[in-house]
Design a protein around this motif. Structure first.
Motif, PDB file in Angstrom:
ATOM      1  N   UNK A 190       0.810  -1.223   0.000  1.00 31.94           N
ATOM      2  CA  UNK A 190       0.000   0.000   0.000  1.00 31.94           C
ATOM      3  C   UNK A 190       0.840   1.268   0.000  1.00 31.94           C
ATOM      4  N   UNK A 191       2.169   1.159   0.243  1.00 33.04           N
ATOM      5  CA  UNK A 191       3.044   2.328   0.272  1.00 33.04           C
ATOM      6  C   UNK A 191       4.063   2.250   1.394  1.00 33.04           C
ATOM      7  N   UNK A 192       4.718   3.381   1.650  1.00 35.31           N
ATOM      8  CA  UNK A 192       5.696   3.475   2.736  1.00 35.31           C
ATOM      9  C   UNK A 192       5.118   4.343   3.841  1.00 35.31           C
ATOM     10  N   UNK A 226       0.844   2.706  11.774  1.00 33.71           N
ATOM     11  CA  UNK A 226       1.079   4.031  11.210  1.00 33.71           C
ATOM     12  C   UNK A 226      -0.051   4.959  11.645  1.00 33.71           C
ATOM     13  N   UNK A 227       0.226   5.987  12.460  1.00 32.46           N
ATOM     14  CA  UNK A 227      -0.831   6.916  12.876  1.00 32.46           C
ATOM     15  C   UNK A 227      -1.559   7.499  11.669  1.00 32.46           C
ATOM     16  N   UNK A 231      -2.799  -0.388  11.310  1.00 28.47           N
ATOM     17  CA  UNK A 231      -1.733  -1.372  11.199  1.00 28.47           C
ATOM     18  C   UNK A 231      -1.385  -1.551   9.727  1.00 28.47           C
ATOM     19  N   UNK A 232      -0.095  -1.533   9.397  1.00 29.34           N
ATOM     20  CA  UNK A 232       0.324  -1.716   8.009  1.00 29.34           C
ATOM     21  C   UNK A 232       1.050  -3.043   7.803  1.00 29.34           C
ATOM     22  N   UNK A 233       1.559  -3.629   8.906  1.00 30.68           N
ATOM     23  CA  UNK A 233       2.239  -4.916   8.800  1.00 30.68           C
ATOM     24  C   UNK A 233       2.199  -5.613  10.145  1.00 30.68           C
ATOM     25  N   UNK A 234       2.074  -6.940  10.120  1.00 29.69           N
ATOM     26  CA  UNK A 234       2.136  -7.686  11.375  1.00 29.69           C
ATOM     27  C   UNK A 234       2.762  -9.053  11.135  1.00 29.69           C
ATOM     28  N   UNK A 235       3.513  -9.496  12.138  1.00 30.35           N
ATOM     29  CA  UNK A 235       4.128 -10.813  12.137  1.00 30.35           C
ATOM     30  C   UNK A 235       3.571 -11.584  13.318  1.00 30.35           C
ATOM     31  N   UNK A 241       6.935 -21.237  21.104  1.00 30.72           N
ATOM     32  CA  UNK A 241       8.034 -21.618  20.229  1.00 30.72           C
ATOM     33  C   UNK A 241       8.638 -20.431  19.485  1.00 30.72           C
ATOM     34  N   UNK A 242       7.869 -19.343  19.361  1.00 33.63           N
ATOM     35  CA  UNK A 242       8.333 -18.111  18.730  1.00 33.63           C
ATOM     36  C   UNK A 242       8.676 -18.297  17.262  1.00 33.63           C
ATOM     37  N   UNK A 243       8.122 -19.318  16.611  1.00 33.72           N
ATOM     38  CA  UNK A 243       8.326 -19.487  15.175  1.00 33.72           C
ATOM     39  C   UNK A 243       7.284 -18.657  14.423  1.00 33.72           C
ATOM     40  N   UNK A 244       7.702 -18.036  13.333  1.00 32.80           N
ATOM     41  CA  UNK A 244       6.808 -17.181  12.549  1.00 32.80           C
ATOM     42  C   UNK A 244       5.765 -18.044  11.849  1.00 32.80           C
ATOM     43  N   UNK A 245       4.501 -17.740  12.088  1.00 29.30           N
ATOM     44  CA  UNK A 245       3.423 -18.521  11.491  1.00 29.30           C
ATOM     45  C   UNK A 245       2.671 -17.761  10.411  1.00 29.30           C
ATOM     46  N   UNK A 246       2.615 -16.428  10.516  1.00 31.01           N
ATOM     47  CA  UNK A 246       1.796 -15.671   9.578  1.00 31.01           C
ATOM     48  C   UNK A 246       2.320 -14.250   9.428  1.00 31.01           C
ATOM     49  N   UNK A 247       2.264 -13.743   8.201  1.00 26.04           N
ATOM     50  CA  UNK A 247       2.610 -12.351   7.915  1.00 26.04           C
ATOM     51  C   UNK A 247       1.411 -11.679   7.259  1.00 26.04           C
ATOM     52  N   UNK A 248       1.122 -10.450   7.675  1.00 19.82           N
ATOM     53  CA  UNK A 248       0.052  -9.668   7.057  1.00 19.82           C
ATOM     54  C   UNK A 248       0.627  -8.323   6.623  1.00 19.82           C
ATOM     55  N   UNK A 249       0.345  -7.912   5.386  1.00 20.18           N
ATOM     56  CA  UNK A 249       0.805  -6.616   4.877  1.00 20.18           C
ATOM     57  C   UNK A 249      -0.360  -5.880   4.243  1.00 20.18           C
TER      58      UNK A 249
END
Length: 257
Positions: A190-192, A226-227, A231-235, A241-249
């Motif tokens: 969506x941008x920076x 981002x105010x 939310x623009x990104x989430x992990x 276990x702290x293993x990455x299961x999902x990314x959202x952008x």
């Protein structure tokens, strides 16, 4: 089997819904006279966000559409509604009920609708303080702290609090903490965006009558807020276990007026 299901289900409640509460930060009561609130929360009715979701366990992608859609009295509190839909779950809608107090975002619970029918209601026994603002790097707040919590406290229709199956009810102490780790520019489809990175961590002690106390701790999510945008990104991470299961952008968004 039922007791084992309950044991893992209660962990899912705390890890998943602390994550969801943080992810739905744009919910709140619209207040045109509060510039600080409006700078942080584009909470006008009709605002919507589309996220690309990558499941790292199944190696699949989907889209999540989040929309602010009116208000509802939930657990005797007038809350703003955010509806979430997933492209790989047609007919399913997730509702989050929240109130923006002007300096905090409080989440009171959730509902699940399938094909237009309400199937699950989650009333939080204590509202989650999912955001404190304005934000500064290093800021930490307690999302929730509860002691002697039972599964039945969540009013999910589950009356079995015997998590270890020994005939004696068990409880949990749970603390969820959010910390603003840094402020940085984040690039997504969506941008920076100039964003705050927020980490959510769950610490729990399960009081099992058959074996004693079982301490558990883990990061649930890192997200970039981002105010004025959301939310623009989430992990999202596997609890413990702290293993990455999902990314959202964030793919695209439209702010209501």
């Amino acid at each position: 089997m039922k007791s084992r299901f309950s044991f893992f289900f209660v962990l899912l409640i705390f890890s998943l819904f602390s994550l969801c509460g943080l992810s739905f930060m744009s919910c709140g009561d619209d207040d045109d006279d509060d510039d600080t609130t409006m700078d942080y929360f584009p909470n006008a009715d009709g605002s919507s966000w589309i996220f690309t979701i990558t499941d790292h366990e199944d190696n699949t992608t989907a889209e999540r559409t989040s929309t602010i859609d009116g208000t509802k009295t939930f657990n005797q509190v007038n809350c703003q509604i955010m509806k979430d839909r997933l492209s790989d779950e047609p007919g399913t809608e997730y509702y989050t009920y929240a109130v923006d107090t002007g300096s905090e975002l409080m989440v009171y619970g959730y509902e699940l609708y399938e094909n237009g029918s309400l199937t699950t209601t989650l009333v939080l026994p204590v509202p989650f303080k999912n955001l404190v603002y304005p934000m500064t790097v290093g800021q930490t707040w307690q999302v929730v702290a509860m002691t002697d919590v039972k599964l039945s406290d969540f009013e999910l229709g589950e009356e079995n609090d015997d998590l270890d199956g020994d005939g004696i009810d068990d409880t949990m102490d749970v603390t969820i903490t959010a910390t603003v780790r840094e402020q940085a520019n984040v690039s997504v489809p969506a941008g920076s965006f100039d964003s705050f990175k927020i980490e959510s961590r769950v610490v729990a002690t399960i009081h099992l009558s058959s074996v004693g106390d079982v301490p558990m701790s883990g990061v649930v999510t890192n997200l970039w807020f981002a105010p004025g945008v959301n939310v623009v990104k989430e992990l999202n991470y596997n609890f413990q276990q702290a293993t990455l299961t999902e990314t959202a952008e964030l793919k695209s968004y439209s702010l209501g007026s």
